[in-house]
Design an enzyme around this catalytic site. Structure first.
Site, PDB file in Angstrom:
ATOM      1  N   SER A   1       0.847  -1.199   0.000  1.00  0.00           N
ATOM      2  CA  SER A   1       0.000   0.000   0.000  1.00  0.00           C
ATOM      3  C   SER A   1       0.879   1.246   0.000  1.00  0.00           C
ATOM      4  CB  SER A   1      -0.920   0.023   1.224  1.00  0.00           C
ATOM      5  OG  SER A   1      -0.167   0.137   2.420  1.00  0.00           O
TER       6      SER A   1
ATOM      7  N   TYR B   1       6.862   9.477  16.919  1.00  0.00           N
ATOM      8  CA  TYR B   1       7.001   9.364  15.457  1.00  0.00           C
ATOM      9  C   TYR B   1       8.213  10.149  14.972  1.00  0.00           C
ATOM     10  CZ  TYR B   1       5.802   9.510  10.497  1.00  0.00           C
ATOM     11  OH  TYR B   1       5.837   9.398   9.123  1.00  0.00           O
TER      12      TYR B   1
END
Length: 268
Positions: A15, A173
């Site tokens: 993806s 992150y």
């Protein structure tokens, strides 16, 4: 480096940025080994490739969870077995698998960040990337050198604009992508003796599964601070940069921003 007739392993290739890269590499005559979670809809995956069927000799899927070394090893062993059949030598390791779970170090109610969640982000984005690369490299550094420079191949990692200017809620992150950015040069230095280059790409807001769950207001605020173009990036634009990195031997040891000149502010 020549793409046609060579094999490329892509983690997180089912993806988003990984899939867009797989599409481009096959269009250029390359062979692609896609590594992704076992829940991947393989029929939908293969349907996404124009004129490529599930039985095609140029695309293979191997289930893989990058948080488990045994899973990575099994997928890479499958890829090597496939390469032995096609004789399309390995040329690239592309680490696209990644996750993001926004959380501030301490929330508005004074509650500290959930550590299992933060650890999972680091586990996938940092250790999953390094584990995948280290286990694939023994098969890349032994292929015959190509071209006048004796190049064997390239490693491409995915960082993020958050590695440079992470926003509130991106502590784990940004830390994970900052690690990828920081690992790029020393890894390139480690692999120089083998004729293997290392480059990381730092996208900003791109249309991927990771960003689909982003609220409209948050998405609009990110687009608004972009200089130009004022839109999310497209997968094919990331893939074209991958192609440029592969074909330009002087690109090595650098983290390249791909972000529409955005510099993320601390507040929207």
């Amino acid at each position: 480096m020549i793409i046609e007739g060579r094999t490329f392993i892509i983690s997180g290739g089912a993806s988003g940025l990984g899939l867009a890269t797989a599409h481009l590499l096959t269009a250029k005559g390359g062979y692609v080994s896609i590594l992704d979670l076992s829940k991947t809809d393989q029929d939908a995956l293969f349907t996404s490739f124009p004129s490529i069927s599930k039985s095609s000799s140029r695309v293979k899927f191997f289930p893989c969870d990058v948080t488990f070394s045994d899973s990575i090893s099994t997928a890479i062993a499958g890829t090597v077995g496939w390469i032995n059949q096609t004789h399309a030598s390995l040329a690239g390791i592309i680490a696209c698998a990644g996750i993001s779970w926004p959380a501030k170090i301490i929330d508005r109610d004074g509650n500290p960040m959930d550590m299992p969640t933060a650890k999972k982000v680091i586990e996938v984005n940092v250790f999953g990337t390094l584990d995948f690369i280290r286990l694939a490299l023994p098969h890349l550094i032994t292929v015959p050198p190509h071209g006048p420079d004796g190049e064997r191949g390239v490693v491409i990692m995915v960082a993020s604009s958050a590695a440079f200017d992470g926003q509130p809620g991106q502590v784990s992150y940004a830390a994970s992508k900052g690690a990828i950015r920081s690992a790029t040069l020393p890894m390139a230095r480690d692999l120089a003796r083998y004729g293997v280059r290392v480059v990381s790409i730092a996208p900003s807001l791109f249309d991927t599964n990771m960003t689909k769950g982003m609220g409209g207001k948050a998405r609009e605020s990110l687009v608004r601070v972009m200089e130009w173009p004022r839109r999310a990036g497209r997968g094919e634009e990331f893939a074209h940069l991958v192609e440029a990195v592969m074909e330009n031997t002087m690109m090595n040891g650098e983290c390249i921003r791909l972000d529409g000149a955005v510099r993320m502010p601390s507040k929207m």
